[in-house]
Design a protein around this motif. Structure first.
Motif, PDB file in Angstrom:
ATOM      1  N   HIS A  22       0.862  -1.185   0.000  1.00  0.00           N
ATOM      2  CA  HIS A  22       0.000   0.000   0.000  1.00  0.00           C
ATOM      3  C   HIS A  22       0.898   1.234   0.000  1.00  0.00           C
ATOM      4  O   HIS A  22       1.723   1.409   0.900  1.00  0.00           O
ATOM      5  N   VAL A  23       0.741   2.094  -0.992  1.00  0.00           N
ATOM      6  CA  VAL A  23       1.539   3.301  -1.107  1.00  0.00           C
ATOM      7  C   VAL A  23       0.630   4.523  -1.008  1.00  0.00           C
ATOM      8  O   VAL A  23      -0.421   4.575  -1.655  1.00  0.00           O
ATOM      9  N   ALA A  24       1.041   5.491  -0.190  1.00  0.00           N
ATOM     10  CA  ALA A  24       0.335   6.767  -0.070  1.00  0.00           C
ATOM     11  C   ALA A  24       1.284   7.899  -0.468  1.00  0.00           C
ATOM     12  O   ALA A  24       2.497   7.780  -0.301  1.00  0.00           O
ATOM     13  N   TYR A  25       0.715   8.966  -1.000  1.00  0.00           N
ATOM     14  CA  TYR A  25       1.500  10.134  -1.383  1.00  0.00           C
ATOM     15  C   TYR A  25       1.222  11.283  -0.415  1.00  0.00           C
ATOM     16  O   TYR A  25       0.078  11.484   0.026  1.00  0.00           O
ATOM     17  N   CYS A  26       2.264  12.055  -0.131  1.00  0.00           N
ATOM     18  CA  CYS A  26       2.151  13.283   0.652  1.00  0.00           C
ATOM     19  C   CYS A  26       2.876  14.381  -0.111  1.00  0.00           C
ATOM     20  O   CYS A  26       4.077  14.268  -0.372  1.00  0.00           O
ATOM     21  N   LEU A  27       2.155  15.424  -0.480  1.00  0.00           N
ATOM     22  CA  LEU A  27       2.733  16.506  -1.280  1.00  0.00           C
ATOM     23  C   LEU A  27       2.662  17.815  -0.516  1.00  0.00           C
ATOM     24  O   LEU A  27       1.588  18.230  -0.060  1.00  0.00           O
ATOM     25  N   ALA A  28       3.810  18.459  -0.388  1.00  0.00           N
ATOM     26  CA  ALA A  28       3.870  19.697   0.383  1.00  0.00           C
ATOM     27  C   ALA A  28       3.082  20.812  -0.273  1.00  0.00           C
ATOM     28  O   ALA A  28       2.472  21.641   0.406  1.00  0.00           O
ATOM     29  N   THR A  29       3.107  20.881  -1.613  1.00  0.00           N
ATOM     30  CA  THR A  29       2.388  21.924  -2.339  1.00  0.00           C
ATOM     31  C   THR A  29       1.436  21.296  -3.342  1.00  0.00           C
ATOM     32  O   THR A  29       1.493  20.101  -3.613  1.00  0.00           O
ATOM     33  N   SER A  30       0.601  22.143  -3.924  1.00  0.00           N
ATOM     34  CA  SER A  30      -0.280  21.704  -5.002  1.00  0.00           C
ATOM     35  C   SER A  30       0.207  22.189  -6.360  1.00  0.00           C
ATOM     36  O   SER A  30      -0.545  22.142  -7.337  1.00  0.00           O
ATOM     37  N   GLY A  31       1.453  22.684  -6.429  1.00  0.00           N
ATOM     38  CA  GLY A  31       2.018  23.097  -7.703  1.00  0.00           C
ATOM     39  C   GLY A  31       1.430  24.380  -8.242  1.00  0.00           C
ATOM     40  O   GLY A  31       1.411  24.601  -9.456  1.00  0.00           O
ATOM     41  N   ASP A  32       0.993  25.266  -7.352  1.00  0.00           N
ATOM     42  CA  ASP A  32       0.283  26.464  -7.786  1.00  0.00           C
ATOM     43  C   ASP A  32       1.173  27.522  -8.423  1.00  0.00           C
ATOM     44  O   ASP A  32       0.670  28.525  -8.947  1.00  0.00           O
ATOM     45  N   ALA A  33       2.496  27.318  -8.414  1.00  0.00           N
ATOM     46  CA  ALA A  33       3.407  28.238  -9.115  1.00  0.00           C
ATOM     47  C   ALA A  33       4.055  27.558 -10.312  1.00  0.00           C
ATOM     48  O   ALA A  33       4.992  28.107 -10.904  1.00  0.00           O
ATOM     49  N   GLY A  34       3.549  26.402 -10.705  1.00  0.00           N
ATOM     50  CA  GLY A  34       4.196  25.590 -11.727  1.00  0.00           C
ATOM     51  C   GLY A  34       3.712  25.856 -13.131  1.00  0.00           C
ATOM     52  O   GLY A  34       3.379  24.922 -13.864  1.00  0.00           O
TER      53      GLY A  34
END
Length: 242
Positions: A42-54
Motif C-alpha cells: 500500500h503506497v500513499a502520497y504526501c505533497l507539500a504543495t499543489s504546484g500552484d506556481a508551476g
C-alpha cells in the motif's frame, strides 16, 4: 518481492512518498511505486504543495492551477496503483522546512503508518539544478525530521496526540538523488511510469521525446546498478530509520 541490484527483496507492506510538487514522484520514483503496488504494497502520497506556481501562463489563477495539478497528480497516481493522496497546501516556490511543515508531515506519517518513507534528497546537486529546487530540499529536510524524531516521539507536537494520531516509527528511508546504495528494476513498470507522467499535461505536453529521455535516464541508472543491457532502473539511498 521486488527485483534490485542485490537480488529479490521483500517489499514493505506500507510505504509513503513525500515530495514537494505534483510530478516530482512521477519523474523520480513512479516506476518503483508501480513495482511496489504490483506486489501488494500500500503506497500513499504526501505533497507539500499543489504546484500552484508551476506554470508561466498567467491567464489562470494560482487556485485554478493548483486544482488542475492536483487532478493531474491524482490521475497519475492511479496509473501506478495509488489512490491515497495527502495535500499539505504549502505555497509552491516558498516551502520552508519549519516546524509547521514538520508537524504536517509527521501527522500524515502517523495516519499512514508506513514501514518505508521515500523522499527527495536534502543535498543540492550542482550538476542538475532542477533536482536542487529549494522546495525539494526544504521538503526533504522536513521529511527527515518528521521521520526522526517527530513522528515517533509522543512529546513532539502534542497536538497530534490530541487529534488522535498515535506515534509511529518508520523502519527505513529511501532517498532519491544522492549516493545510491540500492537500484530497483523498473523494466516491467516503465510503461506505467511514462503513462503517469503523461497525465501531467500542464508540465509535459511541451516536452519532445519524453519516452526516449526517460528510457535513456533509466538505462543509465540500470547500468550504474550493474543490471544487464536492456534493463531499466531507479536508484535510492536506503537509510535505516528504526
Amino acid at each position: 518481492m521486488i527485483l534490485t541490484d542485490q537480488g529479490e527483496i521483500e517489499a514493505p507492506a506500507r510505504a509513503m512518498v513525500i515530495v514537494a510538487h505534483p510530478d516530482d514522484i512521477d519523474f523520480g520514483m513512479a516506476g518503483t511505486v508501480a513495482a511496489l503496488t504490483a506486489v501488494g504494497c500500500h503506497v500513499a502520497y504526501c505533497l507539500a504543495t499543489s504546484g500552484d506556481a508551476g506554470g508561466d501562463d498567467l491567464e489562470h489563477t494560482s487556485e485554478e492551477l493548483a486544482a488542475l495539478r492536483q487532478a493531474e497528480q491524482t490521475a497519475a497516481a492511479a496509473r501506478v496503483g495509488v489512490s491515497e493522496l495527502h495535500w499539505l497546501g504549502h505555497p509552491d516556490g516558498m516551502v520552508v522546512a519549519d516546524l509547521g511543515l514538520r508537524r504536517d508531515i509527521a501527522r500524515v506519517i502517523r495516519i499512514v503508518r508506513p514501514d518505508v518513507v521515500i523522499c527527495q534528497t536534502t543535498i543540492p546537486d550542482w550538476d542538475r539544478i532542477y533536482i536542487s529546487h529549494p522546495d525539494h530540499l526544504a521538503t526533504a529536510t522536513a521529511a527527515l525530521a518528521a521521520v526522526y524524531p517527530d513522528s515517533r516521539n509522543p512529546r513532539t507536537f502534542p497536538e497530534l496526540l490530541d487529534e488522535g494520531h498515535q506515534p509511529h516509527t518508520v523502519e527505513e528511508l529511501w532517498l532519491i538523488g544522492t549516493e545510491p546504495n540500492r537500484y530497483i528494476d523498473i523494466t516491467d513498470t516503465f510503461d506505467a511510469k511514462v503513462a503517469a507522467l503523461r497525465e501531467h499535461r500542464s508540465q509535459t505536453e511541451h516536452m519532445e521525446n519524453l519516452d526516449g529521455r526517460l528510457r535513456e535516464w533509466s538505462t543509465e541508472t540500470a547500468r550504474s546498478g550493474g543490471f544487464a543491457d536492456g534493463r531499466l532502473a531507479e536508484a535510492f539511498r536506503v537509510v535505516p530509520a528504526a
